[in-house]
Design a protein around this motif. Structure first.
Motif, PDB file in Angstrom:
ATOM      1  N   VAL A 258       0.843  -1.191   0.000  1.00  0.00           N
ATOM      2  CA  VAL A 258       0.000   0.000   0.000  1.00  0.00           C
ATOM      3  C   VAL A 258       0.881   1.244   0.000  1.00  0.00           C
ATOM      4  CG1 VAL A 258      -1.760   1.344   1.206  1.00  0.00           C
ATOM      5  CG2 VAL A 258      -1.905  -1.146   1.182  1.00  0.00           C
ATOM      6  N   GLY A 259       1.797   1.319   0.965  1.00  0.00           N
ATOM      7  CA  GLY A 259       2.617   2.511   1.125  1.00  0.00           C
ATOM      8  C   GLY A 259       3.526   2.804  -0.045  1.00  0.00           C
ATOM      9  N   ALA A 260       4.392   1.852  -0.367  1.00  0.00           N
ATOM     10  CA  ALA A 260       5.371   2.089  -1.434  1.00  0.00           C
ATOM     11  C   ALA A 260       4.720   2.224  -2.797  1.00  0.00           C
ATOM     12  CB  ALA A 260       6.400   0.960  -1.455  1.00  0.00           C
ATOM     13  N   VAL A 261       3.594   1.549  -2.981  1.00  0.00           N
ATOM     14  CA  VAL A 261       2.912   1.609  -4.274  1.00  0.00           C
ATOM     15  C   VAL A 261       2.091   2.894  -4.409  1.00  0.00           C
ATOM     16  CG1 VAL A 261       1.141   0.513  -5.706  1.00  0.00           C
ATOM     17  CG2 VAL A 261       2.885  -0.883  -4.600  1.00  0.00           C
ATOM     18  N   SER A 262       1.507   3.362  -3.309  1.00  0.00           N
ATOM     19  CA  SER A 262       0.686   4.573  -3.367  1.00  0.00           C
ATOM     20  C   SER A 262       1.527   5.839  -3.380  1.00  0.00           C
ATOM     21  CB  SER A 262      -0.271   4.616  -2.167  1.00  0.00           C
ATOM     22  OG  SER A 262      -1.181   3.563  -2.231  1.00  0.00           O
ATOM     23  N   SER A 263       2.703   5.766  -2.767  1.00  0.00           N
ATOM     24  CA  SER A 263       3.549   6.955  -2.696  1.00  0.00           C
ATOM     25  C   SER A 263       4.993   6.561  -3.004  1.00  0.00           C
ATOM     26  CB  SER A 263       3.439   7.570  -1.295  1.00  0.00           C
ATOM     27  OG  SER A 263       4.175   8.759  -1.218  1.00  0.00           O
ATOM     28  N   PRO A 264       5.250   6.150  -4.249  1.00  0.00           N
ATOM     29  CA  PRO A 264       6.561   5.581  -4.588  1.00  0.00           C
ATOM     30  C   PRO A 264       7.630   6.630  -4.863  1.00  0.00           C
ATOM     31  CG  PRO A 264       5.193   5.628  -6.523  1.00  0.00           C
ATOM     32  CD  PRO A 264       4.339   6.150  -5.396  1.00  0.00           C
ATOM     33  N   LYS A 265       8.870   6.194  -4.728  1.00  0.00           N
ATOM     34  CA  LYS A 265       9.965   6.978  -5.297  1.00  0.00           C
ATOM     35  C   LYS A 265       9.870   6.766  -6.809  1.00  0.00           C
ATOM     36  CE  LYS A 265      12.990   4.605  -2.992  1.00  0.00           C
ATOM     37  NZ  LYS A 265      14.324   4.090  -2.599  1.00  0.00           N
ATOM     38  N   ARG A 266       9.976   7.819  -7.574  1.00  0.00           N
ATOM     39  CA  ARG A 266       9.828   7.713  -9.026  1.00  0.00           C
ATOM     40  C   ARG A 266      11.162   7.914  -9.737  1.00  0.00           C
ATOM     41  NH1 ARG A 266       4.610   7.328 -10.503  1.00  0.00           N
ATOM     42  NH2 ARG A 266       3.033   7.996  -9.009  1.00  0.00           N
ATOM     43  N   PRO A 267      11.240   7.381 -10.968  1.00  0.00           N
ATOM     44  CA  PRO A 267      10.218   6.666 -11.754  1.00  0.00           C
ATOM     45  C   PRO A 267       9.831   5.315 -11.124  1.00  0.00           C
ATOM     46  CG  PRO A 267      11.946   7.515 -13.187  1.00  0.00           C
ATOM     47  CD  PRO A 267      12.450   7.633 -11.787  1.00  0.00           C
ATOM     48  N   PHE A 268       8.571   4.968 -11.285  1.00  0.00           N
ATOM     49  CA  PHE A 268       7.992   3.763 -10.708  1.00  0.00           C
ATOM     50  C   PHE A 268       7.602   2.820 -11.844  1.00  0.00           C
ATOM     51  CE2 PHE A 268       3.873   2.192  -8.416  1.00  0.00           C
ATOM     52  CZ  PHE A 268       4.448   0.952  -8.195  1.00  0.00           C
ATOM     53  N   ALA A 269       8.151   1.601 -11.800  1.00  0.00           N
ATOM     54  CA  ALA A 269       7.853   0.609 -12.845  1.00  0.00           C
ATOM     55  C   ALA A 269       7.154  -0.605 -12.255  1.00  0.00           C
ATOM     56  CB  ALA A 269       9.135   0.161 -13.541  1.00  0.00           C
ATOM     57  N   ALA A 270       6.282  -1.190 -13.034  1.00  0.00           N
ATOM     58  CA  ALA A 270       5.666  -2.464 -12.672  1.00  0.00           C
ATOM     59  C   ALA A 270       5.962  -3.463 -13.774  1.00  0.00           C
ATOM     60  CB  ALA A 270       4.163  -2.304 -12.501  1.00  0.00           C
ATOM     61  N   ILE A 271       6.285  -4.679 -13.365  1.00  0.00           N
ATOM     62  CA  ILE A 271       6.499  -5.782 -14.302  1.00  0.00           C
ATOM     63  C   ILE A 271       5.383  -6.783 -14.043  1.00  0.00           C
ATOM     64  CG2 ILE A 271       8.124  -7.517 -15.147  1.00  0.00           C
ATOM     65  CD1 ILE A 271      10.283  -5.965 -13.471  1.00  0.00           C
ATOM     66  N   VAL A 272       4.542  -7.022 -15.025  1.00  0.00           N
ATOM     67  CA  VAL A 272       3.424  -7.939 -14.849  1.00  0.00           C
ATOM     68  C   VAL A 272       3.531  -9.055 -15.876  1.00  0.00           C
ATOM     69  CG1 VAL A 272       0.915  -8.204 -14.799  1.00  0.00           C
ATOM     70  CG2 VAL A 272       1.951  -6.079 -13.973  1.00  0.00           C
ATOM     71  N   GLY A 273       3.536 -10.283 -15.376  1.00  0.00           N
ATOM     72  CA  GLY A 273       3.611 -11.451 -16.245  1.00  0.00           C
ATOM     73  C   GLY A 273       2.516 -12.436 -15.902  1.00  0.00           C
ATOM     74  N   GLY A 274       2.662 -13.637 -16.397  1.00  0.00           N
ATOM     75  CA  GLY A 274       1.652 -14.651 -16.172  1.00  0.00           C
ATOM     76  C   GLY A 274       1.023 -15.082 -17.478  1.00  0.00           C
ATOM     77  N   SER A 275       0.252 -16.139 -17.404  1.00  0.00           N
ATOM     78  CA  SER A 275      -0.250 -16.738 -18.635  1.00  0.00           C
ATOM     79  C   SER A 275      -1.456 -16.027 -19.219  1.00  0.00           C
ATOM     80  CB  SER A 275      -0.597 -18.211 -18.390  1.00  0.00           C
ATOM     81  OG  SER A 275      -1.557 -18.333 -17.356  1.00  0.00           O
ATOM     82  N   LYS A 276      -2.306 -15.437 -18.359  1.00  0.00           N
ATOM     83  CA  LYS A 276      -3.562 -14.892 -18.873  1.00  0.00           C
ATOM     84  C   LYS A 276      -3.778 -13.431 -18.487  1.00  0.00           C
ATOM     85  CE  LYS A 276      -6.046 -19.310 -18.996  1.00  0.00           C
ATOM     86  NZ  LYS A 276      -7.252 -20.049 -18.542  1.00  0.00           N
ATOM     87  N   VAL A 277      -4.265 -12.666 -19.434  1.00  0.00           N
ATOM     88  CA  VAL A 277      -4.646 -11.281 -19.162  1.00  0.00           C
ATOM     89  C   VAL A 277      -5.772 -11.257 -18.141  1.00  0.00           C
ATOM     90  CG1 VAL A 277      -5.445  -9.108 -20.158  1.00  0.00           C
ATOM     91  CG2 VAL A 277      -4.088 -10.679 -21.555  1.00  0.00           C
ATOM     92  N   SER A 278      -6.705 -12.202 -18.273  1.00  0.00           N
ATOM     93  CA  SER A 278      -7.904 -12.199 -17.429  1.00  0.00           C
ATOM     94  C   SER A 278      -7.584 -12.247 -15.944  1.00  0.00           C
ATOM     95  CB  SER A 278      -8.817 -13.375 -17.800  1.00  0.00           C
ATOM     96  OG  SER A 278      -8.109 -14.600 -17.730  1.00  0.00           O
ATOM     97  N   SER A 279      -6.493 -12.932 -15.586  1.00  0.00           N
ATOM     98  CA  SER A 279      -6.155 -13.050 -14.162  1.00  0.00           C
ATOM     99  C   SER A 279      -5.446 -11.809 -13.630  1.00  0.00           C
ATOM    100  CB  SER A 279      -5.275 -14.285 -13.930  1.00  0.00           C
ATOM    101  OG  SER A 279      -4.029 -14.134 -14.600  1.00  0.00           O
TER     102      SER A 279
END
Length: 480
Positions: A258-279
């Motif tokens: 919650v904390g680091a994601v809501s008020s991050p040091k920037r630039p802030f990157a997310a890496i999202v993987g997995g088999s399905k977009v739906s999940s």
């Protein structure tokens, strides 16, 4: 780097320079960052806490060895076990809900004790304060009393880590358990049997919750992995026990997710993987509101490719999510988020560890072949993008990393995050297969935070409420 007009390559949908106009959150500030959105945090059951209190909480948790890395100045607005005085704990019976759902082999040996080790700081703290600890957890998905899901195999490791002999009950409620609780000394630990041996646990039956609560004087929830479930031992008991507070692990999870994601040091990157977009729809949509750079990998990328009109061979595609993929790319562009898709992929002629494989541009996947990993050019581009960041969250593998031939993308991301963590970048591993990947590569210890929750991590990142958290007492700011 591909141009923004070339759908056949890495799609840099919009320059990340817009992020420079966003509010930065310095961890050294004691004033709350203006980028913090109280309404969003309240939906999660949290609000921006007194920043001085947050810093005090952070130092408390660090002192108990519950993690590495810099913590944000946003703390959950829930009372923590660290807020309770010695007088409030000494001699008191404390019901601790932990997540000790560890994997066991056929001989009932623990194959990964990560979750047990993660629960130790809270238990040790209570022991040192003279509390009588009544420890509970689930294991597996039993249907009634199932011997192979007994918590008995956990006793030796718990005892070793705590430095005392943990007593094991044969049940989680009833007269025999009550006798064991009555004989428990200050600083003692009683492990109850698997709470899911009763169907009433997952139904959050009030009478069952009342029986569990009757064993104790107060409640500590340190089971982040089940905080998204309203069960008798995670939510129901709080109606009968006060105070009901968060353990150090639960608090740390929320400080980061919650904390680091809501008020991050920037630039802030997310890496999202997995088999399905739906999940991962909810996670991607939520992160698009917060990040500067979004890197996508795993099987889901082929749905994005097909949405751009590319041929994907026999790769995994969710046909009913093509419009969604298009809308997510458009949303990223509108938000000024750099959405990066791999330029090249490792393809195979079958889904097997011994499949024939080759590297091709993402625009040139032949019929009958399927993509099972990101390629070397993509790894380099991902690494270059990550080099610019100050905060990174990772959820989901880049390919079928269970097969060595298709593990390079995932392992490269793990190694890169380890390198950046050593340079002061906040690195958050958001549960699930990403945790297995950093463990496999041997770099888990250097990450800022590794989440112990799978579904709970996803739901929190999606902005959903967690019943096990909402049920806890509100925090009261204290002088520091």
């Amino acid at each position: 780097m591909a141009s923004t007009t070339a759908p056949t390559t890495f799609s840099l949908l919009h320059s990340a320079t817009t992020s420079t106009s966003r509010t930065r959150a310095s961890l050294s500030h004691v004033s709350l960052p203006s980028s913090l959105k109280p309404t969003a945090l309240r939906r999660l059951g949290f609000s921006a806490a007194d920043p001085l209190l947050a810093l005090q909480v952070a130092s408390k948790v660090r002192s108990f060895g519950s993690g590495k890395g810099v913590r944000g100045v946003v703390a959950m607005a829930k009372k923590s076990v660290g807020d309770l005085t010695a007088a409030e704990l000494k001699g008191k019976k404390v019901f601790v809900r932990a997540d000790l759902n560890v994997p066991l082999d056929d001989s009932q040996n623990i194959t990964d004790d990560t979750r047990i080790r993660a629960a130790i700081p809270t238990i040790k703290h209570l022991i040192e304060k003279g509390a009588k600890v009544i420890l509970s957890s689930h294991l597996g998905r039993p249907k009634g009393v199932t011997p192979k899901f007994s918590l008995a195999p956990l006793v030796p490791r718990l005892s070793e880590l705590l430095g005392i002999q943990v007593v094991k009950a044969e049940d989680s409620i009833g007269p025999e358990v009550e006798k064991l609780v009555a004989s428990l000394p200050e600083g003692g630990v009683l492990l109850l049997e698997n709470v899911r041996f009763y169907k009433e646990e997952e139904k959050n039956d009030p009478e069952h919750a009342k029986k569990l609560a009757a064993l104790a004087d107060l409640y500590v929830n340190d089971a982040f992995g089940t905080a998204h479930r309203a069960h008798a031992s995670t939510e129901g008991v709080t109606k009968f026990l006060r105070p009901s507070v968060a353990g150090f692990l639960l608090q740390k999870e929320l400080d980061y997710l919650v904390g680091a994601v809501s008020s991050p040091k920037r630039p802030f990157a997310a890496i999202v993987g997995g088999s399905k977009v739906s999940s991962k729809i909810g996670v991607i949509e939520s992160l698009l509101e917060k990040v500067d750079i979004l890197l996508l990998g795993g099987g889901m990328i082929f749905t994005f490719y097909k949405a751009q009109g590319l041929s994907v061979g026999s790769s995994l595609v969710e046909e009913d999510k093509l419009e969604l993929a298009t809308s997510l790319m458009a949303k990223a562009k509108a938000k000024g988020v750099s959405l990066l898709l791999p330029t090249d992929v490792v393809i195979a002629d079958k889904f097997a560890p011994d499949a024939n494989s080759k590297i091709v541009p993402a625009s040139s996947i032949p019929d009958g072949w399927m993509g099972l990993d990101i390629g070397p050019d993509s790894i380099k581009t991902f690494n270059d993008a990550l080099d610019t960041t100050k905060t990174i969250i990772w959820n989901g593998p880049m390919g079928v990393f269970e097969f060595d031939k298709f593990a390079e993308g995932t392992e490269s991301v793990a190694k890169k995050l380890a390198e950046l963590s050593g340079k002061g970048v906040t690195t958050i591993i958001g549960g699930g297969d990403s945790v297995a990947a950093v463990e496999k590569v041997g770099v888990a210890s250097v990450m800022s935070h590794i989440s112990t929750g799978g579904g709970a991590s996803l739901e929190l990142l999606e902005g959903k409420e967690l019943p096990g958290v909402l049920a806890l007492d509100e925090a009261t700011p204290v002088p520091v």
